[in-house]
Structure formats: structure tokens, C-alpha cells
Write a protein that holds these residues in place. Structure first.
Motif, PDB file in Angstrom:
ATOM      1  N   LEU A   1      40.729 -28.937 -45.720  1.00  0.00           N
ATOM      2  CA  LEU A   1      42.169 -28.749 -45.790  1.00  0.00           C
ATOM      3  C   LEU A   1      42.564 -28.411 -47.224  1.00  0.00           C
ATOM      4  CD1 LEU A   1      44.806 -28.982 -44.106  1.00  0.00           C
ATOM      5  CD2 LEU A   1      44.935 -31.374 -44.861  1.00  0.00           C
ATOM      6  N   THR A   2      43.317 -27.336 -47.400  1.00  0.00           N
ATOM      7  CA  THR A   2      43.840 -26.943 -48.701  1.00  0.00           C
ATOM      8  C   THR A   2      45.260 -27.471 -48.837  1.00  0.00           C
ATOM      9  OG1 THR A   2      42.490 -24.937 -48.738  1.00  0.00           O
ATOM     10  CG2 THR A   2      44.388 -24.999 -50.223  1.00  0.00           C
ATOM     11  N   LEU A   3      45.536 -28.137 -49.949  1.00  0.00           N
ATOM     12  CA  LEU A   3      46.810 -28.806 -50.169  1.00  0.00           C
ATOM     13  C   LEU A   3      47.375 -28.463 -51.535  1.00  0.00           C
ATOM     14  CD1 LEU A   3      45.614 -32.340 -48.996  1.00  0.00           C
ATOM     15  CD2 LEU A   3      47.046 -30.798 -47.673  1.00  0.00           C
ATOM     16  N   ALA A   4      48.697 -28.523 -51.650  1.00  0.00           N
ATOM     17  CA  ALA A   4      49.321 -28.500 -52.961  1.00  0.00           C
ATOM     18  C   ALA A   4      49.106 -29.863 -53.616  1.00  0.00           C
ATOM     19  CB  ALA A   4      50.811 -28.195 -52.834  1.00  0.00           C
ATOM     20  N   ALA A   5      48.862 -29.877 -54.914  1.00  0.00           N
ATOM     21  CA  ALA A   5      48.573 -31.123 -55.638  1.00  0.00           C
ATOM     22  C   ALA A   5      49.867 -31.889 -55.885  1.00  0.00           C
ATOM     23  CB  ALA A   5      47.852 -30.820 -56.946  1.00  0.00           C
ATOM     24  N   LEU A   6      50.418 -32.458 -54.810  1.00  0.00           N
ATOM     25  CA  LEU A   6      51.658 -33.216 -54.806  1.00  0.00           C
ATOM     26  C   LEU A   6      51.402 -34.585 -54.181  1.00  0.00           C
ATOM     27  CD1 LEU A   6      54.030 -30.431 -53.434  1.00  0.00           C
ATOM     28  CD2 LEU A   6      53.971 -31.266 -55.795  1.00  0.00           C
ATOM     29  N   PRO A   7      52.291 -35.559 -54.382  1.00  0.00           N
ATOM     30  CA  PRO A   7      52.090 -36.877 -53.754  1.00  0.00           C
ATOM     31  C   PRO A   7      51.912 -36.818 -52.247  1.00  0.00           C
ATOM     32  CG  PRO A   7      53.785 -37.015 -55.451  1.00  0.00           C
ATOM     33  CD  PRO A   7      53.443 -35.554 -55.317  1.00  0.00           C
ATOM     34  N   SER A   8      52.571 -35.863 -51.590  1.00  0.00           N
ATOM     35  CA  SER A   8      52.444 -35.764 -50.130  1.00  0.00           C
ATOM     36  C   SER A   8      51.050 -35.353 -49.694  1.00  0.00           C
ATOM     37  CB  SER A   8      53.468 -34.772 -49.581  1.00  0.00           C
ATOM     38  OG  SER A   8      53.375 -33.523 -50.233  1.00  0.00           O
ATOM     39  N   ALA A   9      50.204 -34.892 -50.621  1.00  0.00           N
ATOM     40  CA  ALA A   9      48.826 -34.531 -50.268  1.00  0.00           C
ATOM     41  C   ALA A   9      48.055 -35.731 -49.747  1.00  0.00           C
ATOM     42  CB  ALA A   9      48.113 -33.934 -51.482  1.00  0.00           C
ATOM     43  N   VAL A  10      48.414 -36.935 -50.196  1.00  0.00           N
ATOM     44  CA  VAL A  10      47.680 -38.136 -49.788  1.00  0.00           C
ATOM     45  C   VAL A  10      47.827 -38.361 -48.281  1.00  0.00           C
ATOM     46  CG1 VAL A  10      47.423 -40.624 -50.128  1.00  0.00           C
ATOM     47  CG2 VAL A  10      47.996 -39.146 -52.074  1.00  0.00           C
ATOM     48  N   SER A  11      49.054 -38.314 -47.778  1.00  0.00           N
ATOM     49  CA  SER A  11      49.260 -38.537 -46.349  1.00  0.00           C
ATOM     50  C   SER A  11      48.693 -37.383 -45.514  1.00  0.00           C
ATOM     51  CB  SER A  11      50.753 -38.720 -46.048  1.00  0.00           C
ATOM     52  OG  SER A  11      51.503 -37.606 -46.488  1.00  0.00           O
ATOM     53  N   CYS A  12      48.776 -36.157 -46.022  1.00  0.00           N
ATOM     54  CA  CYS A  12      48.201 -35.013 -45.296  1.00  0.00           C
ATOM     55  C   CYS A  12      46.686 -35.151 -45.187  1.00  0.00           C
ATOM     56  CB  CYS A  12      48.566 -33.712 -45.998  1.00  0.00           C
ATOM     57  SG  CYS A  12      50.319 -33.288 -45.926  1.00  0.00           S
ATOM     58  N   ALA A  13      46.026 -35.555 -46.275  1.00  0.00           N
ATOM     59  CA  ALA A  13      44.576 -35.727 -46.261  1.00  0.00           C
ATOM     60  C   ALA A  13      44.167 -36.841 -45.314  1.00  0.00           C
ATOM     61  CB  ALA A  13      44.073 -36.014 -47.674  1.00  0.00           C
ATOM     62  N   ARG A  14      44.982 -37.890 -45.248  1.00  0.00           N
ATOM     63  CA  ARG A  14      44.677 -38.994 -44.340  1.00  0.00           C
ATOM     64  C   ARG A  14      44.737 -38.534 -42.881  1.00  0.00           C
ATOM     65  NH1 ARG A  14      45.564 -45.252 -44.315  1.00  0.00           N
ATOM     66  NH2 ARG A  14      44.856 -45.082 -46.467  1.00  0.00           N
ATOM     67  N   LEU A  15      45.668 -37.643 -42.561  1.00  0.00           N
ATOM     68  CA  LEU A  15      45.740 -37.092 -41.204  1.00  0.00           C
ATOM     69  C   LEU A  15      44.477 -36.295 -40.873  1.00  0.00           C
ATOM     70  CD1 LEU A  15      49.458 -35.910 -41.030  1.00  0.00           C
ATOM     71  CD2 LEU A  15      48.435 -37.862 -39.846  1.00  0.00           C
ATOM     72  N   LEU A  16      43.938 -35.579 -41.859  1.00  0.00           N
ATOM     73  CA  LEU A  16      42.684 -34.843 -41.646  1.00  0.00           C
ATOM     74  C   LEU A  16      41.558 -35.807 -41.309  1.00  0.00           C
ATOM     75  CD1 LEU A  16      41.115 -32.099 -41.861  1.00  0.00           C
ATOM     76  CD2 LEU A  16      40.649 -32.739 -44.244  1.00  0.00           C
ATOM     77  N   VAL A  17      41.472 -36.926 -42.039  1.00  0.00           N
ATOM     78  CA  VAL A  17      40.433 -37.925 -41.775  1.00  0.00           C
ATOM     79  C   VAL A  17      40.594 -38.509 -40.375  1.00  0.00           C
ATOM     80  CG1 VAL A  17      39.537 -40.178 -42.467  1.00  0.00           C
ATOM     81  CG2 VAL A  17      40.124 -38.489 -44.211  1.00  0.00           C
ATOM     82  N   ARG A  18      41.832 -38.844 -40.005  1.00  0.00           N
ATOM     83  CA  ARG A  18      42.054 -39.437 -38.681  1.00  0.00           C
ATOM     84  C   ARG A  18      41.706 -38.459 -37.568  1.00  0.00           C
ATOM     85  NH1 ARG A  18      47.796 -42.568 -39.885  1.00  0.00           N
ATOM     86  NH2 ARG A  18      46.912 -44.163 -41.275  1.00  0.00           N
ATOM     87  N   SER A  19      42.012 -37.183 -37.767  1.00  0.00           N
ATOM     88  CA  SER A  19      41.668 -36.179 -36.771  1.00  0.00           C
ATOM     89  C   SER A  19      40.160 -36.082 -36.593  1.00  0.00           C
ATOM     90  CB  SER A  19      42.242 -34.819 -37.187  1.00  0.00           C
ATOM     91  OG  SER A  19      41.819 -33.795 -36.326  1.00  0.00           O
ATOM     92  N   ALA A  20      39.425 -36.066 -37.714  1.00  0.00           N
ATOM     93  CA  ALA A  20      37.965 -36.000 -37.640  1.00  0.00           C
ATOM     94  C   ALA A  20      37.396 -37.266 -37.022  1.00  0.00           C
ATOM     95  CB  ALA A  20      37.384 -35.781 -39.037  1.00  0.00           C
ATOM     96  N   ALA A  21      37.949 -38.430 -37.381  1.00  0.00           N
ATOM     97  CA  ALA A  21      37.463 -39.696 -36.831  1.00  0.00           C
ATOM     98  C   ALA A  21      37.655 -39.754 -35.327  1.00  0.00           C
ATOM     99  CB  ALA A  21      38.186 -40.857 -37.508  1.00  0.00           C
ATOM    100  N   LEU A  22      38.785 -39.245 -34.860  1.00  0.00           N
ATOM    101  CA  LEU A  22      39.035 -39.224 -33.414  1.00  0.00           C
ATOM    102  C   LEU A  22      38.071 -38.280 -32.716  1.00  0.00           C
ATOM    103  CD1 LEU A  22      40.869 -40.139 -31.061  1.00  0.00           C
ATOM    104  CD2 LEU A  22      42.348 -38.196 -31.598  1.00  0.00           C
ATOM    105  N   ARG A  23      37.847 -37.112 -33.312  1.00  0.00           N
ATOM    106  CA  ARG A  23      36.946 -36.128 -32.704  1.00  0.00           C
ATOM    107  C   ARG A  23      35.519 -36.651 -32.617  1.00  0.00           C
ATOM    108  NH1 ARG A  23      37.539 -32.503 -36.259  1.00  0.00           N
ATOM    109  NH2 ARG A  23      35.531 -32.644 -37.315  1.00  0.00           N
TER     110      ARG A  23
END
Length: 204
Positions: free
Chosen positions: A28-50
Motif C-alpha cells: 500500500l502506498t500512502l502519504a506520510a501523514l498521521p492517517s497513514a497509521v490507520s490505513c496501514a492497519r487496515l491493510l494488515v487486517r485485510s491480509a490477516a483475514l485472507r
């Protein structure tokens, strides 16, 4: 302004060097902003579910990802919450979160643009200390990859294909597989900023 810019599929590109030891990948490519933390966590949860990871493995990967992304935002991005002015948008940096999976092991990588080693406090964080291994690579292109490897356990029998068990103690990012981390297109960012301003004025 959201941090998320694009998500890459887990399948390897046809142009990339085959890596049989890393069988699945999410990026996942993200802007280096505080909101990147929650976006990255969603990527982890998606992979964990898969992959049907259990709660312990999912929590460990989330905590590692949080630590690495926060470090990247603080050292290369905009760490203050709030609206961005035009100058801040033009200076916006990108980071890439990359997850690699083996049958019983995963690696979290965070790529950004920096020629400096990670801050010494990163290695003292609980999530990093609890990882099996961690390290970083600095590349001639000006990119930096900071990574942590952790063991995995599953809620169901392992869904990844069986692979040889012999692996190196330290597994580092592959130098010829750097993600494209150029600066965002200024013209595109300017159009986005103008559109947000128009939306704000219409709401008034």
C-alpha cells in the motif's frame, strides 16, 4: 486529506525477479501523514483475514506496522494533525507499506525517502523488541527500507503452500525491488487542493 493513494495487488509483477521464499505479498502506498497509521492497519487486517491468522499474530503485525509507519511519518512526513496548506501539499512525501508472507513467518517493510538510519528509539519499542528480527537498508536511490520479521500462527491449517524450511536468520529487503517513491505530482496535488477548497466553500 486521506493518506491512502493506491493499493497494489498481492500478485507479483511480471517484471519482478521471482522470489520463491516469499509466496504472498500485499502493498500500500500512502502519504506520510498521521492517517497513514490507520490505513496501514487496515491493510494488515485485510491480509490477516485472507490468510486466517490468529489474534496473536494479527495483533503482533498491527503493532509492528504501527511502530514502523509512525517512525516513517515522524522522520520524513507531516506528523501534525490538521489541514494542509498549499506549501505543505507540495512538500508531501510518500511511504510504502509492504507485507510479505511465508508459511510460518511474515515481514513488515516500510519504505520511504531518507538517507538516514532509523532513530535509535525505534529498536527500543516493545513491538520491535518482540519481533523475531528487524533491520533496515539504505539504497543509492535515496530510499530507505525498515523491516521487522515475526512468526505466524493460524486459526486454521496453514493455507500457504509448503516450502523448504531452511531460511537465513536475517532476511533483508531485495535491493532490486524498490517501490517507486518519487514525489507526488504537484499539478495533481494542486487540483486536489483546489477541489477541497471549493467543496469547503460550497458547504458554507
Amino acid at each position: 486529506m486521506t493518506a491512502a493513494l493506491a493499493e497494489r495487488p498481492q500478485a507479483e509483477s511480471m517484471n519482478e525477479t521471482p522470489r520463491p521464499e516469499w509466496e504472498q505479498r500485499s502493498e500500500l502506498t500512502l502519504a506520510a501523514l498521521p492517517s497513514a497509521v490507520s490505513c496501514a492497519r487496515l491493510l494488515v487486517r485485510s491480509a490477516a483475514l485472507r490468510l486466517q491468522l490468529d489474534a496473536r499474530s494479527t495483533a503482533a503485525m498491527e503493532e509492528i506496522t504501527d511502530a514502523l509507519v509512525i517512525h516513517s511519518v515522524v522522520t520524513t512526513g507531516v506528523s501534525e494533525m490538521g489541514p494542509l496548506d498549499g506549501d505543505a501539499v507540495m512538500r508531501l512525501r510518500l511511504l510504502v507499506v509492504r507485507l510479505r508472507f511465508m508459511p510460518d513467518r511474515a515481514m513488515v517493510e516500510v519504505w520511504d525517502r531518507s538517507r538516514e538510519a532509523p532513530h535509535s528509539r525505534l529498536g527500543r519499542l516493545y513491538a520491535v523488541q518482540m519481533a523475531d528480527d528487524w533491520g533496515f537498508e539504505l539504497f543509492p536511490s535515496g530510499q530507505r527500507a525498515v523491516w521487522c520479521a515475526t512468526s505466524l500462527t493460524f486459526d486454521t491449517p496453514n493455507v500457504l503452500p509448503a516450502l523448504p524450511r531452511r531460511i537465513a536468520r536475517r532476511v533483508t529487503p531485495i535491493a532490486d525491488d524498490e517501490p517507486p517513491l518519487g514525489a507526488p505530482d504537484p499539478a495533481l496535488l494542486k487540483r486536489v487542493l483546489e477541489g477541497l477548497r471549493r467543496l469547503g466553500s460550497d458547504g458554507d
